[in-house]
Design an enzyme around this catalytic site. Structure first.
Site, PDB file in Angstrom:
ATOM      1  N   ASN A 151     -35.914 105.629 143.720  1.00 50.30           N
ATOM      2  CA  ASN A 151     -36.873 105.753 144.456  1.00 50.30           C
ATOM      3  C   ASN A 151     -36.057 106.281 145.990  1.00 50.30           C
ATOM      4  O   ASN A 151     -36.765 107.104 146.533  1.00 50.30           O
ATOM      5  CB  ASN A 151     -37.687 104.407 144.627  1.00 50.30           C
ATOM      6  CG  ASN A 151     -36.861 103.396 145.048  1.00 50.30           C
ATOM      7  OD1 ASN A 151     -35.734 103.327 144.885  1.00 50.30           O
ATOM      8  ND2 ASN A 151     -37.783 102.343 145.534  1.00 50.30           N
ATOM      9  N   ALA A 176     -28.913 105.896 139.510  1.00 45.83           N
ATOM     10  CA  ALA A 176     -30.015 105.989 138.541  1.00 45.83           C
ATOM     11  C   ALA A 176     -29.628 107.326 137.894  1.00 45.83           C
ATOM     12  O   ALA A 176     -29.581 108.157 138.330  1.00 45.83           O
ATOM     13  CB  ALA A 176     -31.311 106.009 139.395  1.00 45.83           C
ATOM     14  N   GLU A 249     -31.154  93.482 145.726  1.00 40.45           N
ATOM     15  CA  GLU A 249     -32.466  93.666 146.442  1.00 40.45           C
ATOM     16  C   GLU A 249     -33.538  93.879 145.246  1.00 40.45           C
ATOM     17  O   GLU A 249     -33.279  95.160 144.584  1.00 40.45           O
ATOM     18  CB  GLU A 249     -32.213  94.749 147.383  1.00 40.45           C
ATOM     19  CG  GLU A 249     -33.014  95.212 148.289  1.00 40.45           C
ATOM     20  CD  GLU A 249     -34.065  95.966 148.139  1.00 40.45           C
ATOM     21  OE1 GLU A 249     -35.347  95.754 147.332  1.00 40.45           O
ATOM     22  OE2 GLU A 249     -33.830  97.236 148.261  1.00 40.45           O
ATOM     23  N   CYS A 283     -39.896  99.265 147.157  1.00 34.10           N
ATOM     24  CA  CYS A 283     -39.822  97.747 146.891  1.00 34.10           C
ATOM     25  C   CYS A 283     -40.574  97.092 148.100  1.00 34.10           C
ATOM     26  O   CYS A 283     -41.257  96.032 147.808  1.00 34.10           O
ATOM     27  CB  CYS A 283     -38.495  97.032 146.893  1.00 34.10           C
ATOM     28  SG  CYS A 283     -37.422  97.672 145.724  1.00 34.10           S
ATOM     29  N   GLU A 457     -29.003  93.742 153.557  1.00 32.52           N
ATOM     30  CA  GLU A 457     -28.238  94.971 153.694  1.00 32.52           C
ATOM     31  C   GLU A 457     -28.575  95.740 155.211  1.00 32.52           C
ATOM     32  O   GLU A 457     -29.464  95.488 155.647  1.00 32.52           O
ATOM     33  CB  GLU A 457     -28.711  96.108 152.623  1.00 32.52           C
ATOM     34  CG  GLU A 457     -28.286  95.706 151.367  1.00 32.52           C
ATOM     35  CD  GLU A 457     -28.470  96.628 150.257  1.00 32.52           C
ATOM     36  OE1 GLU A 457     -29.581  97.145 150.213  1.00 32.52           O
ATOM     37  OE2 GLU A 457     -27.662  96.989 149.417  1.00 32.52           O
TER      38      GLU A 457
HETATM   39  C1  SIN Z   1     -36.375 100.224 148.346  1.00 30.52           C
HETATM   40  O1  SIN Z   1     -37.514 100.469 148.114  1.00 30.52           O
HETATM   41  O2  SIN Z   1     -35.663  99.703 147.654  1.00 30.52           O
HETATM   42  C2  SIN Z   1     -35.890 100.452 149.937  1.00 30.52           C
HETATM   43  C3  SIN Z   1     -37.115 100.712 150.726  1.00 30.52           C
HETATM   44  C4  SIN Z   1     -36.579 100.591 152.115  1.00 30.52           C
HETATM   45  O3  SIN Z   1     -35.232 100.817 152.284  1.00 30.52           O
HETATM   46  O4  SIN Z   1     -37.498 100.857 153.269  1.00 30.52           O
END
Ligand code: SIN
Length: 477
Positions: A151, A176, A249, A283, A457
């Site tokens: 993503n 990925a 994560e 996420c 992170e």
């Molecule tokens: C993620 O979806 O894993 C990262 C999203 C973000 O860094 O804002």
């Protein structure tokens, strides 16, 4: 395409099929973009051995020398922004604007950790005896490995590799399989900047075999993974034998709470940004929208209008805001969640079906009358669906928002400062956005609690994940 092919000069990449390669397809068109060599588990162990040698040399450079190389890398990424963004849109599907934003985001981690590499300071402690001196030093953890998601094909790599390299670690990256080209492009630019090839190697292939090799090989001292909680648990289990340091994560189930004193236009904007970023495939994307009863209808209308006007299409086309979903599995999950919600009483205000564009395009969707019995209340949808739940009191919404195994990101909108603090502190999440739907940047500690993972992170804390603390006790008598 010419600029992309010129950049992707790497022995692992070809533009015609070859044996032992995986195919990288454009999710918007189904066309093949390139072919990438896969490695066996044995090949991964060999790369780890080379990284071990390279790491010692890399760690022997001064922090300033490493910082200078990272700065070169940062400038190279910025200089290739347009090519990297187009490549990302072609392999991942997100709109070109979002890809450009991600390249900026990816570069920001390189710049940040180039700055941070000079600040891995230790400490001098107060000794217990006159004849003693006690110190703490920070040292690179050694060879590390990253497993990164589709993503964010660039930013999730630099958020891990930049602090690792800044600290003096080597890193192997398993990107990925759907988006390996962005990883190679970043690595090629890093080599040009002076990062030794064996200190930052990309390995593609069977995810399980590579993850197992990272976990089994004692030389790898740390694994950083971004992906599902299910796979995170497996990596956690498999890393137990060598007690590896882990950053995980993992999944989220973000609540987005709108109180009746909120600025509703700002809240609606915030929701669109948080929910439909990357077509709902992040996420930290909102998964559950809790709206206080008095403003429920008004807010729902505002959101439905905005969601309905988002332009869907091939991300390379001008004006497109929403790309396709990554694959058919993602599409099915979205459809299942909507069907389940509608069967349990939800009402579809906008979208709700596959787009007439075909493929894996899905209309941005807003559902009202969502309730806690629906699958969408418990599981991460990872797609463009905003279900609106109604609530009455602050205590009730806090309890409902926290009623999940996940704890990555949460959002709340209210003008009441005391409530901002009260609710912000009561939400059991690693990150809370207050009156904003966008919280990610290089200075922020990104990460979750509970089943959403371990470690942070980015930020000044991010480099600590790649450093070991060593205590020195000196007897000076
Ligand atoms: C993620 O979806 O894993 C990262 C999203 C973000 O860094 O804002």
């Amino acid at each position: 395409m010419q600029a992309i092919q010129a950049l992707l000069q790497h022995p692992d990449i070809r533009f015609e099929p070859f044996s032992g390669s995986l195919t990288v397809d454009n999710p918007a068109t189904g066309d093949t973009v390139a072919y990438v060599r896969t490695v066996s588990a044995e090949g991964v162990h060999q790369a780890i051995a080379r990284a071990q040698t390279a790491q010692k040399r890399w760690a022997s450079k001064t922090a300033l020398e490493r910082a200078d190389i990272l700065w070169q890398w940062y400038h190279a990424v910025c200089g290739h922004k347009e090519t990297l963004a187009r490549l990302m849109t072609m392999e991942q599907g997100k709109s070109l604007n979002e890809s450009r934003g991600e390249i900026d985001y990816a570069a920001s981690f390189i710049r940040w950790f180039a700055e941070q590499s000079r600040r891995s300071d230790g400490d001098v402690l107060t000794p217990l005896k006159h004849t003693q001196r006690m110190l703490v030093v920070k040292q690179a953890i050694g060879v590390t490995a990253a497993i990164t998601p589709w993503n964010f094909p660039s930013a999730m790599i630099t958020r891990k590799a930049a602090p690792a390299l800044a600290a003096g670690c080597a890193m192997l990256v398993k990107p990925a399989s759907k988006t390996p080209l962005s990883a190679y492009a970043l690595a090629i630019l890093a080599y040009g900047a002076g990062v030794p090839q064996d200190a930052f190697a990309v390995v593609c292939g069977h995810a399980g075999h590579i993850a197992d090799a990272f976990a089994e090989n004692p030389v790898v001292r740390k694994i950083s993974f971004t992906g599902s909680t299910e796979v995170g648990r497996e990596i956690f289990r498999n890393s137990a034998q060598h007690i590896k340091k882990l950053s995980l994560e993992l999944g989220g189930n973000a609540p987005f709470i709108v109180f009746d004193d909120a600025d509703l236009d700002k809240a609606a904007e915030g929701l669109i940004a948080s929910k439909f970023r990357n077509s709902g495939q992040t996420c930290v994307c909102t998964n559950r929208v809790y709206v206080q009863a008095g403003i429920y209808q008004e807010f729902a209308q505002k959101v439905a209008e905005k969601a309905g006007s988002l332009k869907l299409g091939n991300g390379l086309e001008t004006g497109v805001q929403q790309g396709p979903l990554i694959d058919r599995k993602a599409l099915s999950k979205v459809e299942e969640h909507i069907a389940d919600a509608l069967a349990k009483g939800a009402v579809c205000l906008s979208g709700g079906k596959r787009s007439s564009l075909g493929g894996t395009f899905f209309e941005p969707t807003v559902l009202t009358e969502a309730n806690d019995d629906m699958a969408i209340a418990r599981e991460e949808t990872f797609g463009p669906v905003a279900p609106l739940f109604r609530f009455d009191t602050e205590a009730e919404v806090i309890a409902r928002a926290n009623h999940t195994e996940f704890g990555l990101a949460a959002y709340l909108f209210t003008r009441d400062t005391a409530r901002q603090w009260r609710v912000g502190e009561a939400l059991e999440y690693g990150m809370v956005g207050i009156n904003t739907g966008l919280i990610s940047n290089e200075a922020a500690p990104f990460g979750g609690i509970k089943a959403s993972g371990l470690g942070r992170e980015g930020s000044r804390y991010g480099i600590e994940e790649y450093l070991e603390m060593k205590y020195l006790c000196i007897d000076i008598a």
